[in-house]
Design an enzyme around this catalytic site. Structure first.
Site, PDB file in Angstrom:
ATOM      1  N   TYR A 142       0.821  -1.217   0.000  1.00 45.62           N
ATOM      2  CA  TYR A 142       0.000   0.000   0.000  1.00 45.62           C
ATOM      3  C   TYR A 142       0.855   1.267   0.000  1.00 45.62           C
ATOM      4  CZ  TYR A 142      -4.029  -2.984   1.042  1.00 45.62           C
ATOM      5  OH  TYR A 142      -5.005  -3.939   0.991  1.00 45.62           O
ATOM      6  N   LYS A 193       3.555 -15.420   1.289  1.00 43.87           N
ATOM      7  CA  LYS A 193       3.579 -16.220   0.057  1.00 43.87           C
ATOM      8  C   LYS A 193       5.042 -16.404  -0.362  1.00 43.87           C
ATOM      9  CE  LYS A 193       0.536 -16.954  -2.701  1.00 43.87           C
ATOM     10  NZ  LYS A 193      -0.032 -18.284  -3.075  1.00 43.87           N
ATOM     11  N   ASP A 226      -2.709 -18.006   1.188  1.00 43.01           N
ATOM     12  CA  ASP A 226      -3.920 -18.540   0.542  1.00 43.01           C
ATOM     13  C   ASP A 226      -4.443 -19.759   1.296  1.00 43.01           C
ATOM     14  OD1 ASP A 226      -1.571 -19.773  -0.292  1.00 43.01           O
ATOM     15  OD2 ASP A 226      -2.339 -20.328  -2.256  1.00 43.01           O
ATOM     16  N   ASP A 254     -10.874  -9.082   7.340  1.00 41.97           N
ATOM     17  CA  ASP A 254     -12.279  -8.925   6.952  1.00 41.97           C
ATOM     18  C   ASP A 254     -12.988 -10.275   6.873  1.00 41.97           C
ATOM     19  OD1 ASP A 254     -12.150  -6.210   6.903  1.00 41.97           O
ATOM     20  OD2 ASP A 254     -12.937  -5.980   4.874  1.00 41.97           O
TER      21      ASP A 254
END
Ligand code: NAD
Length: 370
Positions: A142, A193, A226, A254
């Site tokens: 971000y 990851k 994931d 979330d």
């Protein structure tokens, strides 16, 4: 007993209403002689813009720096839709996060047994769920540079975001996760990851090295982000503390919040670095917003705000046992069937903001006396 310095920033909309119930709980804690507080209050968000022409004043930021914990209600509302972008209500919150260098965002996902049927998952998967996602908040994709959209000679466009982490950023968030785990279930799962991302490889290496540097009493597992997403909806109760980067943390927290069934019940904490005395800058706030549609009606659910105070007691004020009692008081009033409108179901008792706050205080005092 030294007084704990609290800064209350009720903000806009339902913020002042739910903060009123935090004041009620603070008064009960003081009356029982459990802690003493030096409470200050200031403006943030739209109300601060109305008063000072900006979303938070320098004086309020200075008070936040000096506080042992900052408790914030919510900011924003349609009244301020037209204010200049740099003065929009959220700018007050962003300035606090930036000035206090709050790099660790803690989002617990707690599923109270009484609300388990509101979850998107089956009751047996979520009943009693109690996990915390520790999200890195100030780095990663971000904020990484370059971050741009450029024109290509062939008429197409090219977009770039940069995922970047340095050792110190990973090390400090890993330490927060290990320290949290010690006052909870003593287990950390780190997610990245590493199979496809260099930043994931470094994340994995630094978390492992940090673990070896004095946190080996905490159980550490690594999981690909994931796979962790899949496990969160398959068997969420296997986790205690999950630590991950800004992007994965945004998504996974979330997902975790929906496991609990109700956004209006969720507290959060944002923590900064430890100073020489071991104290961290800290901001506690509910996940929900200012709910302008119900503001001023006395019907807002104050439980996320009160649960945010419980987090402050646990992580900033050194009173995990009072925090646990307060959390049990929240679970208790829900088990008694009390519900504000947002979580009301057939057969339960509908109450307003103040009644819910009073019921939590009564249950809290009852549990202390037991
Ligand atoms: P919201 O969370 O304020 O409201 C979403 C829905 O949930 C509304 O129907 C509201 O009535 C309900 N709700 C939320 N909290 C509740 C509570 N404690 N009790 C009962 N019902 C509750 O989100 P929104 O409507 O998208 O945003 C409203 C305003 O809040 C906007 O200005 C937005 O920018 C702001 N906002 C602020 C924060 C923050 O301060 N951290 C977070 C999100 C949104």
């Amino acid at each position: 007993m030294a007084a704990q310095k609290l800064l209350l920033l009720p903000g806009d909309g339902i913020g002042p209403e739910v903060m009123g119930e935090v004041r009620r709980v603070l008064a009960a804690i003081e009356a029982k002689g459990l802690l003493s507080f030096e409470i200050d209050e200031d403006l943030v968000g739209g109300c601060a813009y109305d008063a000072h022409g900006k979303a938070i004043s320098d004086e309020a930021v200075a008070k936040a720096h000096a506080a042992d914990a900052v408790l914030l209600g919510a900011v924003g509302g349609p009244k301020w839709d037209g204010v200049p972008y740099e003065h929009r209500p959220e700018a007050g919150l962003l300035r606090l996060r930036k000035d206090l260098e709050l790099f660790a965002n803690l989002r617990p996902a707690i599923c109270y047994p009484a609300l388990a049927d509101s979850s998107a998952l089956k009751r047996e998967l979520v009943d009693g769920l109690d996990i915390v996602i520790v999200r890195e908040l100030t780095g990663g994709v971000y904020f990484g540079e370059p971050k741009e959209i450029t024109d290509l000679p062939n008429g197409q466009k090219r977009a770039v975001d940069t995922q970047v982490y340095e050792t110190y950023e990973i090390e400090r968030i890993a330490k927060v996760a290990f320290e949290l785990a010690r006052v909870r279930g003593n287990r950390v799962t780190s997610a990245e990851k590493r199979n496809v991302m260099k930043s994931g490889l470094l994340w994995n290496q630094v978390v492992t090295a940090t673990h070896k540097s004095g946190y080996e009493d905490v159980k550490l597992d690594h999981m690909l982000a994931d796979a962790l997403g899949m496990q969160l909806v398959r068997a969420p109760k296997q986790f205690d503390v999950i630590v991950t980067d800004n992007l994965f943390g945004d998504i996974l927290s979330d997902v975790a919040s929906m496991l609990t069934g109700s956004l209006g019940m969720l507290p959060s904490a944002s923590l900064g670095a430890e100073d020489a005395s071991g104290r961290r800058k800290a901001l506690y706030e509910p996940v929900h917003g200012s709910a302008p549609d119900i503001a001023g009606q006395g019907v807002a659910n104050p439980l996320a705000m009160i649960a945010s105070l419980a987090m402050a007691l646990k992580y900033s004020l050194g009173k995990p046992e009072i925090a646990d009692t307060l959390d049990r008081a929240i679970a208790g009033v829900l088990a008694d069937g009390l519900r504000t409108g947002d979580i009301w179901t057939e057969g339960s008792t509908r109450v307003g903001t103040a009644e819910m706050g009073q019921a939590v205080v009564a249950k809290f005092e009852q549990l202390l006396a037991a």
